[in-house]
Design an enzyme around this catalytic site. Structure first.
Site, PDB file in Angstrom:
ATOM      1  N   TYR A   1       0.835  -1.203   0.000  1.00 38.74           N
ATOM      2  CA  TYR A   1       0.000   0.000   0.000  1.00 38.74           C
ATOM      3  C   TYR A   1       0.869   1.251   0.000  1.00 38.74           C
ATOM      4  O   TYR A   1       2.081   1.186   0.201  1.00 38.74           O
ATOM      5  CB  TYR A   1      -0.963  -0.004   1.196  1.00 38.74           C
TER       6      TYR A   1
ATOM      7  N   LYS B   1       6.481  -1.628   1.957  1.00 36.36           N
ATOM      8  CA  LYS B   1       5.241  -1.134   2.586  1.00 36.36           C
ATOM      9  C   LYS B   1       4.130  -2.153   2.364  1.00 36.36           C
ATOM     10  O   LYS B   1       3.214  -1.960   1.555  1.00 36.36           O
ATOM     11  CB  LYS B   1       4.887   0.268   2.036  1.00 36.36           C
TER      12      LYS B   1
ATOM     13  N   GLU C   1      11.863   2.194  14.464  1.00 34.59           N
ATOM     14  CA  GLU C   1      10.926   3.256  14.059  1.00 34.59           C
ATOM     15  C   GLU C   1       9.684   3.138  14.919  1.00 34.59           C
ATOM     16  O   GLU C   1       9.613   2.296  15.814  1.00 34.59           O
ATOM     17  CB  GLU C   1      10.589   3.115  12.571  1.00 34.59           C
TER      18      GLU C   1
ATOM     19  N   LEU D   1      10.869   1.390   7.430  1.00 32.50           N
ATOM     20  CA  LEU D   1      10.318   1.931   6.190  1.00 32.50           C
ATOM     21  C   LEU D   1      11.005   3.279   5.961  1.00 32.50           C
ATOM     22  O   LEU D   1      11.058   4.108   6.884  1.00 32.50           O
ATOM     23  CB  LEU D   1       8.804   2.138   6.312  1.00 32.50           C
TER      24      LEU D   1
HETATM   25  N1  PLP Z   1       7.302   3.751   9.317  1.00 31.62           N
HETATM   26  C1  PLP Z   1       6.185   3.016   9.232  1.00 31.62           C
HETATM   27  C2  PLP Z   1       6.190   1.638   9.805  1.00 31.62           C
HETATM   28  C3  PLP Z   1       5.034   3.535   8.629  1.00 31.62           C
HETATM   29  O1  PLP Z   1       3.930   2.786   8.525  1.00 31.62           O
HETATM   30  C4  PLP Z   1       5.060   4.857   8.123  1.00 31.62           C
HETATM   31  C5  PLP Z   1       3.887   5.436   7.484  1.00 31.62           C
HETATM   32  O2  PLP Z   1       2.868   4.834   7.349  1.00 31.62           O
HETATM   33  C6  PLP Z   1       6.233   5.593   8.248  1.00 31.62           C
HETATM   34  C7  PLP Z   1       7.344   5.019   8.838  1.00 31.62           C
HETATM   35  C8  PLP Z   1       6.311   7.003   7.730  1.00 31.62           C
HETATM   36  O3  PLP Z   1       6.378   7.004   6.336  1.00 31.62           O
HETATM   37  P1  PLP Z   1       5.889   8.240   5.460  1.00 31.62           P
HETATM   38  O4  PLP Z   1       6.630   9.432   5.949  1.00 31.62           O
HETATM   39  O5  PLP Z   1       6.257   7.872   4.087  1.00 31.62           O
HETATM   40  O6  PLP Z   1       4.415   8.376   5.685  1.00 31.62           O
END
Ligand code: PLP
Length: 289
Positions: free
Chosen positions: A32, A150, A182, A206
């Site tokens: 996603y 993702k 994270e 991520l």
């Molecule tokens: N880490 C995880 C596990 C996430 O699910 C997300 C966002 O959904 C992020 C980091 C932050 O990513 P982004 O800045 O691309 O929204």
């Protein structure tokens, strides 16, 4: 009434139907993306779509659309949902074969493509002086080894987030081998003595689009930021902690495991950086897309 995109058509959300044989439903076999929309403009869409393609590659799902096609679908969905501030959700799964079986379906079935748009409110980043900050807890990171993809397989993230909420916190900061990876749905930044640290890009996190933008803006404004491993113990001794994501921007964390961070209020670096971040967002999202 909101409109969604499902397998080639824009339809009313209430009319959308997906087969129970869909591998997203049966195996969480899909990926996603979430693209924020600000002032009706998709923010950092190219970066999100590149990551979508990368996630599809990681799962060996052929991309059902080219990047320009994805872009046009996103823009059309924004138009159909009235623009403004939205969270645009995109999901692609390996499709719905007749039979439930672990290996990829053969013959190949078309991927399932679903996109929706939900309205969101502006994050505290837009009014830093009024922001109160949030609590976080730490939890063991029990996820798989490819957190850089993702994937819709989010059960550990869901359980971690729920545990945080049950304890009155907004986020769970995940710890693997004594190191911060994270948040359950965010990236983590730690500020000590004016220096910003964030865990390096790896298969353990991520690579957030907001994370990348923070790194870019720090570089542009000559703010000291290093990508480095962060030990769990450093969290309690931090001057500031931030978490970042596309729909929440940069959020200040003012306590971790009930221990106060800094003065227990959003820090000065966060306030000044929040202004720069919003200025950038406004400058990009004021033009018509
Ligand atoms: N880490 C995880 C596990 C996430 O699910 C997300 C966002 O959904 C992020 C980091 C932050 O990513 P982004 O800045 O691309 O929204």
């Amino acid at each position: 009434m909101s409109e969604v995109f499902l397998n080639g058509s824009f339809i009313e959300a209430s009319q959308a139907r997906i087969s129970p044989m869909d591998r997203g439903f049966l195996f969480a076999d899909g990926i996603y993306e979430v693209i924020p929309v600000f002032n009706g403009v998709l923010f950092r869409a190219e970066q999100h779509l590149r990551r979508l393609e990368r996630s599809l590659d990681g799962l060996q799902i052929p991309s059902p659309h080219s990047v320009p096609e994805w872009m046009e679908l996103c823009r059309e969905l924004v138009r159909r949902n009235g623009g403004g501030e939205l969270s645009l959700y995109m999901q692609v799964t390996r499709g719905a074969p007749d039979k439930r079986d672990h290996p990829f379906p053969y013959p190949v079935v078309p991927p399932t493509v679903f996109m929706s748009a939900t309205s969101i409110t502006r994050s505290p980043t837009h009014d830093p002086d009024a922001a109160l900050g949030f609590a976080a807890i730490t939890l063991d990171d029990i996820r798989w080894g490819r957190c850089d993809i993702k994937s819709v397989s989010l059960l550990p993230n869901v359980l971690a987030k729920q545990q945080a909420y049950a304890m009155g916190a907004a986020e769970a900061i995940l710890i693997r081998d004594g190191l911060v990876t994270e948040g359950a749905s965010t990236n983590v930044f730690l500020i000590k003595d004016g220096r910003i640290g964030t865990p390096p890009r790896s298969t353990r996190i991520l690579n957030g689009i907001t994370r990348e933008l923070i790194i870019e803006l720090c570089d542009r404004h000559r703010i000291a930021l290093v990508e480095r491993e962060i030990a769990k113990a450093e969290l309690y001794d931090a001057d500031e902690i931030w978490i970042s994501s596309s729909t929440k921007d940069i959020t200040p964390i003012v306590s971790v495991d009930t221990r106060k961070i800094g003065h227990g209020v959003p820090g000065e670096l966060w306030k000044s950086f929040a202004r720069r971040f919003v200025d950038y967002k406004l400058s990009v999202c004021s033009r018509s897309d």
